[in-house]
Enzyme design. Structure first.
Site, PDB file in Angstrom:
ATOM      1  N   ASP A 176       0.839  -1.204   0.000  1.00 10.89           N
ATOM      2  CA  ASP A 176       0.000   0.000   0.000  1.00 10.89           C
ATOM      3  C   ASP A 176       0.870   1.248   0.000  1.00 10.89           C
ATOM      4  OD1 ASP A 176      -2.260  -1.507  -0.169  1.00 10.89           O
ATOM      5  OD2 ASP A 176      -3.076  -0.975   1.785  1.00 10.89           O
ATOM      6  N   HIS A 302      -9.671  -6.220   9.409  1.00  8.23           N
ATOM      7  CA  HIS A 302      -9.101  -7.255   8.542  1.00  8.23           C
ATOM      8  C   HIS A 302      -8.874  -8.584   9.252  1.00  8.23           C
ATOM      9  CE1 HIS A 302      -8.733  -4.103   5.612  1.00  8.23           C
ATOM     10  NE2 HIS A 302      -7.877  -3.417   6.346  1.00  8.23           N
ATOM     11  N   HIS A 329      -1.357  -3.479   6.139  1.00  3.41           N
ATOM     12  CA  HIS A 329      -2.787  -3.682   5.930  1.00  3.41           C
ATOM     13  C   HIS A 329      -3.656  -3.148   7.068  1.00  3.41           C
ATOM     14  CE1 HIS A 329      -5.997  -5.152   3.516  1.00  3.41           C
ATOM     15  NE2 HIS A 329      -6.302  -6.205   4.252  1.00  3.41           N
TER      16      HIS A 329
END
Length: 438
Positions: A176, A302, A329
């Site tokens: 990311d 998540h 994440h």
């Protein structure tokens, strides 16, 4: 494109993004913060922009940059004295189109062999400003800066400013990067944002979900990421830029792909076995692994998303004696004890979630309570990590919260290598058995 066609296309993309978002765990993010504004600043088309460097095999670096001028050469001049370039290398270039966007000319040029632990001065494309880099050392100690889920917000700028103050040799980013999310100019502004740091020290990255940017039946995933951020996958025997390995000083680092196939019949799994079979723990006593989606996570964000990859790959990494696993994440920080198969294990890996680089989505603030016995420290704050491999037996990990001055360590721990504890030797037979399995 005509306005009456642009609206349906935009709506279709937004529907795809929304559908993808529903797959994640159900949790409430805190309010968003301001995204950095990058006013358009026209530059000469031949001027090198978005310059960043990465490791490219033994004693080599890859210099990457973009020009608007399609005829600009993929040439790098470099040397150990400012303004005096004793060496010259020519590389390759690529470009891509994404809906209405056309990239500039993306250059990738490998330079070397280079002296290790040395400052070099270089120039891209035969003109433009001079840049300065430092190659990593040839032996321990070596220091890594670590931050994932970067984005382009005020938080990101704070993280980069903190990293710029620490003395590190390589930056590692577990997925990311730009949070472009289909809007390709955000890739350009991210490249501009990180250039002051990424042009001076190697940035080693792996993909996250925000790099995918696929449009079913129209665009494959990771097109922009693969074109812009080429990593040493070919140099490490991989067939995909989504997973690769590299070595620096006494450390072997494996960058895995959470969004590439990873079951035992996949190309990634086969490559991982082959890569582990080449690791020499006498030469590289430390073994690190990075990927995007964490396996050990007590945040509500998540939850369970890494379970299938963990089931497929954790036994192999455990048998190989992986010392530390770094993931992103989850937009928070967490560190575990040495752990394997869901419980503390002195021969397991230390798992660190560090998806707190500054993304636009905000922090994941809700944790499960009570925390399991293997979770040592967790906090929903933005920051970065520093991993100092001091010698073959000891490393020092510290996490630095953005709200504090850079020297302040919000979490810290000394880590003993599995080589020195005897775990690697103890599990060598188990590893050979897995590597020899068809």
């Amino acid at each position: 494109m005509e306005p009456n066609l642009m609206l349906p296309l935009t709506m279709a993309i937004l529907m795809i993004i929304a559908a993808a978002a529903t797959v994640t765990a159900d949790y409430i993010r805190p309010p968003l913060r301001k995204t950095l504004h990058f006013p358009r600043d026209p530059k000469p088309s031949s001027l090198p922009q978005q310059v960043h460097i990465s490791l490219a095999g033994d004693k080599h670096l890859r210099i990457s940059w973009i020009t608007g001028d399609k005829s600009s050469p993929s040439v790098v001049e470099y040397g150990t004295s400012t303004g005096s370039y004793s060496s010259r290398a020519e590389g390759e270039s690529t470009s891509y189109k994404y809906l209405l966007y056309s990239s500039g000319k993306i250059h990738h040029t490998v330079i070397g062999p280079l002296e290790q632990g040395t400052i070099y001065f270089y120039r891209c494309g035969g003109q433009g400003p001079e840049f300065q880099l430092k190659t990593p050392p040839s032996q321990l100690p070596v220091t890594f800066a670590v931050a994932g889920d970067m984005g382009q917000t005020g938080w990101t700028k704070s993280t980069l400013d903190h990293i710029d103050q620490c003395k590190y040799d390589v930056h590692m980013l577990p997925g990311d990067l730009a949070y472009a999310d289909y809007f390709q100019r955000r890739w350009d502004t991210f490249g501009e944002l990180v250039q002051p740091l990424a042009s001076g020290r190697p940035w080693m990255v792996t993909e996250g979900n925000h790099e995918k940017e696929n449009i079913p039946l129209f665009k494959d995933g990771f097109q922009s990421y693969n074109a812009r951020w080429k990593m040493p996958f070919e140099e490490s025997g991989s067939s995909s830029n989504l997973y690769y390995s590299f070595e620096v000083a006494g450390v072997h680092v494996i960058m895995l792909g959470s969004f590439a196939d990873y079951d035992e019949y996949s190309d990634q799994y086969s490559w991982l076995k082959a890569d582990l079979s080449k690791v020499d723990r006498d030469r590289t006593p430390w073994l690190l692994v990075l990927f995007h989606v964490p396996w050990y996570n007590t945040n509500y964000a998540h939850q369970g998303e890494g379970d299938r990859m963990m089931a497929a790959m954790e036994p192999l990494l455990y048998a190989a004696g992986v010392d530390i696993v770094l993931a992103g994440h989850v937009h928070a920080y967490e560190r575990s004890k040495r752990v394997y198969n869901g419980k503390s294990d002195p021969c397991g890996a230390v798992h660190i979630t560090i998806g707190d680089g500054g993304n636009k989505e905000g922090l994941a603030q809700k944790y499960k309570s009570p925390s399991p016995e293997w979770s040592v420290f967790r906090e929903a704050s933005f920051g970065h990590g520093e991993l100092k491999m001091m010698n073959s037996s000891h490393a020092f990990w510290s996490w630095h919260r953005n709200d504090d001055d850079e020297p302040v360590r919000s979490d810290q721990v000394w880590i003993t290598s599995l080589v020195s504890s005897g775990c690697v030797a103890e599990k060598s037979h188990e590893l050979r058995k897995i590597l020899m399995a068809p």
